[in-house]
Scaffold this active site. Sequence first.
Site, mmCIF file in Angstrom:
data_model
loop_
_atom_site.group_PDB
_atom_site.id
_atom_site.type_symbol
_atom_site.label_atom_id
_atom_site.label_comp_id
_atom_site.label_asym_id
_atom_site.label_seq_id
_atom_site.Cartn_x
_atom_site.Cartn_y
_atom_site.Cartn_z
ATOM 1 C CB THR A 174 -4.134 1.482 -7.499
ATOM 2 O OG1 THR A 174 -4.271 0.458 -6.513
ATOM 3 C CG2 THR A 174 -5.463 1.703 -8.179
ATOM 4 N NE ARG A 217 -9.680 -1.553 1.690
ATOM 5 C CZ ARG A 217 -8.542 -1.980 1.155
ATOM 6 N NH1 ARG A 217 -8.503 -2.338 -0.116
ATOM 7 N NH2 ARG A 217 -7.437 -2.038 1.878
ATOM 8 C CG ASP A 243 -5.453 -7.290 -4.470
ATOM 9 O OD1 ASP A 243 -4.412 -6.658 -4.204
ATOM 10 O OD2 ASP A 243 -6.110 -7.895 -3.626
ATOM 11 C CB SER A 278 -0.898 0.001 1.246
ATOM 12 O OG SER A 278 -1.696 1.149 1.293
#
Length: 547
Positions: free
Chosen positions: A251, A336, A265, A246
């Site tokens: 992304t 999310r 992912d 992260s």
Amino acid sequence: MDLKIKLSDAVKVHKNILSNIERKKMIQDALDNKEAIVAEGGALATWTPTESTGRSPKDTVIVKRTESEKNVDWTSPNNIPIDKETFDMIFEDALKIMSEKEKMYVTDRVVGADSKFALPVKTVTDQSLMALFTDNMFRPVPDEIENSVFHNNGFYLLHLPYNKLDSSKYKGRLRQMPNGDTSNMAVAMDFDRRIGVIVGSAYGGSVKKMLFTVMNYLLPFEGVLPLHCSANEGDKGDSALLLGLSGTGKTSLSADSTRALLGDDEHGWSNEGIANFEYGCYAKMIDIHPVKEKDIFDAVMHKDNYLNHGAIIENAMIYPNGIIDYFDDRFTPNSRASYPLRYLKNIKESSTSGHPTTILFLTADAYGVLPPVSQLNTDQAMLWFLMGYTSKLAGTETGVTEPQATFSRFFGQPFMPSNPDIYADMLGEKMAKFNTKVFLINTGWSGGAYGTGKRIDITLTRAMVNAALSGTLENVEYEHDELFHLNIPKTCPNVPSEILFARNTWEDKDAYDKTAKKLAHQFSVNFDKSYGTKNIKESIIKECPGK
């Protein structure tokens, strides 16, 4: 009795089973059951109890039994063992709770876009919203499912997110809380019997990551390397994988207008090529920008009749008029959204591709000492794959006043249960067999550590990524870094040569040397702690920074 048979029997005798119902009915039931509300655009919005705003790693457990314990790395802090008796107790308690439910939902999906390795997944849950989540995230059962190595032995999941266990029964069996109580929730999986049970965790990621963990355990036995990565494909059919924790830009960098996205992912690399595990995405939404991250924003927030939409927004701030504020993190910074991959604009529908020509390991080095791009030979790639390095920033956590090195094996430690040499060796073998190039891309700091230097400009990072993907970096001269054991290009198209060597960008060269040695030492210490007793080849160990 076999627990799968018990669950099947419980489904048969239940008074109200809704099995593989139409997507629109899942959505309507989620509203009628008051599991969600309609937000702006038509997506569904839901909130969970505070203990379910993220995964619960300390309540995520794996059955340990004598005949298969050698296949799991029990020294990894994320592989928490329970015995078969405790798992069976949890499952029996869950079956009793299920029998008292007014209705239950069943979905039959698969994990894996390559039908040869598609794992059938039967989810039994009392929440229509979770049935919809599996419809978003897991794939339809393919016509050729009988060709799958898992055809006759799929995975069953019993999911009761809002119930709790009687903790008094589990003293000494489940984790002890800081206040001395026993936990009343469990995210438990049995690899051997291929069955899981979740009681008390309403976080969608608990379901998603359980199945990822199961695949990461099963696939190496079939010669498939599971990877926590995004994947895309160029117009010539060349695929690329991007691995990173992260905050490293995975992304953003995988969303490339010139390359079709396979998935964001989870993927498997077989002798046939690359295949996405999933059918959807589970994107972090905090601070999402409608312009800078337009594709993801539009996938979640596009306007449609709510019965046709089905994106699920989890734990974001919403106002009574349905307007969402993604910049408000008072409830959680881990808001999310789950949505089907087809809601993105530039995707490859099959979610499969040939063997990757290029793999990118992304790291955000807040120490500012790693080069922005370097090429890794096979042993170096296996070493950096094992380490999974990035760093936390000063100020992001209480007491963190300078960058902190973070190591997560294979860029996904909580979900990689097998022994580390298995995954590392498979990467090396596939790199050699399919002539795959691996590059380390530092998306972090240059000119000094965080607080002194500056984050490497995204346009320069994209230029380096493009050079790696296009093969341009195969035709330039390299210099070897003796401390970090990296091969650094002396030139890169559209990138000033002076920034390619981190030391050049620091005004205080002594400070650079001191900081670089400090980070290299942390690599060495962490390697010894994590892998000192593991079966890692000497040629890989020699590539560890600080050694």
